[in-house]
Scaffold this motif. Structure first.
Motif, PDB file in Angstrom:
ATOM      1  N   SER A 126      32.883 -25.819  53.686  1.00 41.78           N
ATOM      2  CA  SER A 126      32.179 -25.824  52.389  1.00 41.78           C
ATOM      3  C   SER A 126      31.498 -27.148  52.076  1.00 41.78           C
ATOM      4  N   LYS A 127      32.216 -28.251  52.259  1.00 47.02           N
ATOM      5  CA  LYS A 127      31.694 -29.529  51.773  1.00 47.02           C
ATOM      6  C   LYS A 127      30.880 -30.265  52.831  1.00 47.02           C
TER       7      LYS A 127
ATOM      8  N   VAL B 144      39.172 -23.014  52.408  1.00 47.76           N
ATOM      9  CA  VAL B 144      40.470 -23.700  52.354  1.00 47.76           C
ATOM     10  C   VAL B 144      41.304 -23.069  51.235  1.00 47.76           C
ATOM     11  N   SER B 145      40.639 -22.459  50.274  1.00 42.87           N
ATOM     12  CA  SER B 145      41.362 -21.787  49.185  1.00 42.87           C
ATOM     13  C   SER B 145      42.366 -20.785  49.746  1.00 42.87           C
TER      14      SER B 145
ATOM     15  N   ASP C 148      45.445 -31.134  53.072  1.00 42.88           N
ATOM     16  CA  ASP C 148      44.147 -30.511  52.782  1.00 42.88           C
ATOM     17  C   ASP C 148      43.071 -31.555  53.066  1.00 42.88           C
TER      18      ASP C 148
ATOM     19  N   ARG D  60      32.203 -19.104  52.643  1.00 45.17           N
ATOM     20  CA  ARG D  60      33.633 -18.885  52.530  1.00 45.17           C
ATOM     21  C   ARG D  60      34.383 -18.959  53.863  1.00 45.17           C
TER      22      ARG D  60
ATOM     23  N   TYR E  54      37.618 -32.704  52.671  1.00 45.24           N
ATOM     24  CA  TYR E  54      36.592 -33.750  52.522  1.00 45.24           C
ATOM     25  C   TYR E  54      36.602 -34.765  53.667  1.00 45.24           C
TER      26      TYR E  54
END
Ligand SMILES: Cc1ncc(COP(=O)(O)O)c(C=O)c1O
Length: 399
Positions: free
Chosen positions: A244-245, A109-110, A212, A253, A215
């Motif tokens: 990622s989470k 997400v970065s 975003d 990544r 989560y």
């Protein structure tokens, strides 16, 4: 720049882009560095799952390597991954995204955040952001030449951002509202009616909403509302999600952006010239996660929930009042009773009791007076950390 070009090399600062000088290194990293030099530390600092990636996911990636899948993929991401993602978004949110023009696979997400912001901002454009928030939000806006406009959120309002507060900050330069719920660092989750009010502000002022939702899968006894599912919002929302989470896949990544064709095409241009494609091995793993990762994810969420209850009760019991987080894996207790700044608290706690937490000030001005405790660590470590924190608080508590 130095007046004498020959002196320039002595002043490296003068070579550096002003935009980069405007941002500070992440306040979280500084603590990781300090922590890395110490032994016996219990870390509630790092915001990542303590679980290894579920084996069936890792295994698929290993198989792909054995078969020699080590090349670039399409810029957009592997067609099979985009199709699976399209199916997942339809099944979970009843949202129909075209896998060939509305979904882009990114390096977490970065990257999706950075691409989104760069794709929509002109110099001087403003983006409205809740404070406290994830460390990247305002820095990404500044790096893209924009101006972050922070909207305070408060514990007494469950760290929810209010539509009226957003609207009060709208100017003719406002381009977008950037929100991230469930939230890092507070664990706040926004209820449907409050999100609908934000959607209304966005509609009336013709603003984009960057949501975003990394989560999304980590909520406890509440429903996660996907912003793009609110009436009329799909077209104007850039929906960011990742692996990622939910699947304990931080190192692979892989993330994604779901957006309308025009925005998606602009983001893809930046992505193709800077990153080319997300890691192939990670994309293979992500396909497996979408196809059959749900059970593993559910097990991890159940375990986080157990830890959440222990840490929230424990923090309240030792005199660090803690709002009940309903999502993500962070507790965000107030440390105001110690009279310390959040940075002093975190530094002394680390040095004196060997427990690492992140100062709330790393997440914005409104994070001052709080620390972030990540409970994605074993129950035994959480209990030991709480007992060390109890001693620490007893020593310093002023009221
Ligand atoms: C709110 C939020 N968004 C985005 C990210 C970046 O995640 P990744 O790049 O691993 O997908 C994180 C990581 O901690 C986060 O907390």
């Amino acid at each position: 720049m130095s007046a004498n070009p020959k002196d320039r090399h002595k002043k490296y600062h003068s070579y550096l882009a002003k935009r980069v000088n405007q941002i500070s290194p992440s306040g979280i990293r500084r603590f990781f560095d300090l922590l890395a030099s110490m032994e016996g530390v219990i870390s509630l600092g790092v915001g990542e799952p303590d679980f290894a990636t579920p084996w069936h996911i890792t295994e698929k990636a290993i198989e792909s390597l054995e078969k020699g899948y080590t090349m670039y993929t399409s810029n957009l991401g592997m067609p099979e991954l985009r199709q699976e993602l399209s199916r997942y978004l339809k099944d979970n949110y009843k949202l129909a995204y075209d896998p060939d023009s509305e979904l882009l696979i990114t390096v977490g997400v970065s990257e999706a955040l950075d691409l989104t912001i760069r794709a929509i901002l002109n110099p001087g454009d403003e983006v409205i952001i809740p404070d406290p928030c994830y460390v990247s939000y305002s820095s990404c806006v500044i790096l893209a030449g924009g101006t972050p406009i922070m909207v305070p959120t408060k514990q007494k309002n469950n760290f929810e951002i209010s539509a009226a507060d957003i609207e009060a900050k709208v100017t003719n330069k406002t381009k977008a509202i950037l929100i991230g719920y469930p939230a890092n660092p507070t664990g706040a989750v926004m209820p449907r009616d409050k999100l609908a009010q934000i959607a209304d502000v966005a509609r009336r002022h013709q603003l984009l909403v960057i949501s975003d939702e990394i989560y999304a899968r980590l909520v406890y006894n509440v429903e996660h509302i996907c912003f793009a599912t609110l009436p009329g919002m799909k077209e104007n929302t850039i929906f960011l999600g990742g692996f990622s989470k939910a699947y304990a896949m931080t190192g692979w990544r892989i993330g994604y952006a779901a957006a309308n064709k025009e925005v998606s095409a602009s983001m893809t241009k930046i992505h193709q010239y800077t990153v080319m494609s997300a890691p192939t091995m990670g994309q293979v793993a992500a396909i497996e996660a979408l196809k059959s990762g749900e059970d593993s994810s559910a097990e991890m969420v159940e375990e986080y929930n157990r830890r959440r209850m222990v840490i929230v009760k424990g923090l309240n019991d030792i005199g660090l009042p803690c709002f009940e987080p309903r999502g993500a894996f962070y507790a965000f207790p107030s440390i105001k009773s110690t009279g310390m700044t959040s940075e002093e608290f975190a530094e002394r706690l680390l040095i004196e009791e060997k427990v690492a937490v992140v100062p709330g000030s790393a997440f914005g001005q409104c994070g001052e007076g709080y620390v972030r405790c990540c409970y994605a660590t074993s129950l035994a470590d959480i209990e030991e950390a709480l007992s060390r924190m109890k001693q620490f608080v007893a020593k310093y508590r002023k009221v």
